[in-house]
Enzyme design. Structure first.
Site, PDB file in Angstrom:
ATOM      1  CD  GLU A 160      39.481  44.070  40.132  1.00 27.64           C
ATOM      2  OE1 GLU A 160      39.900  44.082  38.962  1.00 27.64           O
ATOM      3  OE2 GLU A 160      39.806  43.191  40.945  1.00 27.64           O
ATOM      4  CD  GLU A 353      37.867  39.903  42.207  1.00 27.67           C
ATOM      5  OE1 GLU A 353      39.029  39.860  41.740  1.00 27.67           O
ATOM      6  OE2 GLU A 353      36.897  40.344  41.581  1.00 27.67           O
TER       7      GLU A 353
HETATM    8  O1  IFM Z   1      39.651  37.631  36.921  1.00 27.29           O
HETATM    9  C1  IFM Z   1      39.852  38.883  37.501  1.00 27.29           C
HETATM   10  C2  IFM Z   1      38.534  39.474  37.964  1.00 27.29           C
HETATM   11  O2  IFM Z   1      37.622  39.574  36.908  1.00 27.29           O
HETATM   12  C3  IFM Z   1      38.756  40.852  38.526  1.00 27.29           C
HETATM   13  N1  IFM Z   1      39.784  40.851  39.525  1.00 27.29           N
HETATM   14  C4  IFM Z   1      41.032  40.193  39.205  1.00 27.29           C
HETATM   15  C5  IFM Z   1      40.772  38.791  38.705  1.00 27.29           C
HETATM   16  C6  IFM Z   1      42.099  38.085  38.369  1.00 27.29           C
HETATM   17  O3  IFM Z   1      42.784  38.777  37.393  1.00 27.29           O
END
Ligand code: IFM
Length: 441
Positions: A160, A353
């Site tokens: 990200e 994710e």
């Molecule tokens: O915890 C975070 C992760 O580090 C990066 N993506 C989003 C998740 C939830 O906020």
């Protein structure tokens, strides 16, 4: 929340990779056994983290990784996405030995290791505003690939970079706390350059399965009025094109390249090194309208009045404990839109994710969220999007950055007093889903 729980989840294509994700700073602890990162200095400043906590101990994963590998094996995942802490790897033999053991234990448990090479915990003496950080990252990646590449075959360069730029350097909500607004754009460019250089370093070491994990989500305009549509298009550019266009098309969206530092055309050739797959982190869509001339508090983030857009509530959907709307169909919409936008420039997609924050061990809301999103993902596959994997965020409750320990994303509950791990109802649900997806004889 309404679920489709009565109907079995459809089968995904053979070879589909099922996994869970974590990141180093959020679970490892053992902060005194590594060099400092930008997050250590940030969390030490009063008021930066909502519950005043730090990640010094977190889930103490460094000392309990065997228990966590056993949880992964019990869950039955094909793969585990975790991140390699650059500050730990810089601190000498002990750091490398830890990841060596973790990778060995994962392989022995039949779980494929999928490390992310950078998940926000930059060594404290480095700065993404400096181009040199990208070169240093590539050197670091060469060393790591040389040591782990005999057992690690699937790699993720960055996590990200959009959030790291926006929250960490533009809005000051994450480390290192920069409030540069659009002057933070060099941070985006240098991370993209670091990614491209890392891909070259990995290829030089023989790696053949490389991706990145970018956060994306549909942007919905607050109304059909021109000012709202224009603001939503700009937000969409920041979230869905600023990183994806250079990676997949080898160019920045119109008007952006001029704002980037250095020899942008030459850098774009590095940034656009071909990828084997494209990772997408999806949580929710965003509703965006014209600026409202005042600061806005949204999802734990204060957005200054100067921004050329304002984020609005999405009504008519349940929300998680974090206040994020639950919109599974947003995942189908996002994936089909990406396929339509990038066509054959989009390599196979992996959802790196997806998850939600809810309290409790009998977490029926999380089950409903995941159930809905896995079905939405299947609809994207049916619509012809080439999706090859899905990773739940997260294996464990952990340090949720500026929110501290209050937001729980884990399939496994962690008692942050005793560090006891307790699998939640969602852990058992996911295990059953994975069993049902196993190939039949
Ligand atoms: O915890 C975070 C992760 O580090 C990066 N993506 C989003 C998740 C939830 O906020």
């Amino acid at each position: 929340m309404a679920t489709d729980a009565g109907n079995p989840i459809p089968r995904f294509p053979a070879g589909f990779l099922w996994g869970v994700s974590t990141s180093a700073h959020q679970i490892e602890g053992a902060a005194d056994e590594r060099e400092p990162s930008v997050w250590d200095a940030f969390t030490a400043e009063p008021g930066r983290v909502k519950d005043g906590s730090t990640a010094a101990v977190a889930c103490d994963h460094v000392h309990r990784h065997r228990e966590d590998v056993a949880l992964l094996a019990g869950l039955g995942v094909d793969a585990y996405r975790f991140s390699l802490s650059w500050p730990r790897l810089r601190s000498g033999k002990k750091g490398l030995d830890f990841y060596d053991r973790l990778v060995d234990d994962l392989c022995a448990a039949g779980v494929r290791p999928v490390p992310t090479l950078f998940h926000w915990d930059l060594p404290a003496d480095l700065d993404w505003l400096e181009r040199d950080t990208a070169e240093r990252f590539a050197e670091h990646v060469s060393l790591v690939a040389g040591r782990l590449g005999d057992r690690v075959t699937k790699w993720i360069t960055l996590n990200e970079p959009a959030e790291h730029t926006l929250l960490g350097h533009a809005l000051g909500v994450h480390a290192p706390g920069g409030k540069l607004l659009f002057d933070a754009l060099p941070v985006a460019h240098h991370q993209l350059l670091a990614h491209g250089l890392a891909v070259r370093a990995l290829r030089a070491s023989g790696a053949a399965d490389i991706g990145i994990a970018n956060s994306h989500g549909p942007t919905w305009a607050a109304s059909t009025e021109a000012a709202d549509v224009e603001a939503a298009e700009f937000y969409d550019l920041l979230l869905n094109r600023l990183f994806a266009d250079p990676l997949l098309l080898g160019r920045y969206p119109d008007g952006i390249g001029e704002l980037m530092p250095g020899d942008v055309e030459a850098d774009l050739k590095v940034i656009a090194e071909p990828l084997d797959w494209y990772g997408i982190n999806y949580y929710a869509p965003t509703r965006v309208g014209a600026p409202q001339g005042a600061e806005i508090e949204f999802g734990g983030v204060t957005m200054p009045a100067e921004l050329p857009f304002s984020v609005r509530e999405i009504e008519g959907h349940p929300v998680t404990d974090f206040g994020w709307p639950v919109v599974p169909e947003g995942l189908t919409e996002l994936l089909t839109a990406f396929r339509d936008r990038y066509g054959d420039r989009l390599p196979p997609v992996v959802i790196t994710e997806n998850g939600c924050s809810y309290p409790g061990v009998d977490d029926q809301d999380r089950i409903a969220y995941l159930d809905g999103h896995v079905r939405a993902l299947h609809r994207a596959v049916e619509a012809g999007v080439d999706v090859r994997g899905y990773f739940v965020w997260s294996l464990l409750d952990n340090f949720e950055w500026a929110e501290g320990y209050a937001r729980r994303f884990g399939l496994v509950h962690v008692d942050f007093g005793t560090l006891e791990r307790t699998p939640k109802a969602s852990y058992h649900w996911y295990r059953e889903l994975l069993r049902a997806q196993e190939p039949t004889a």
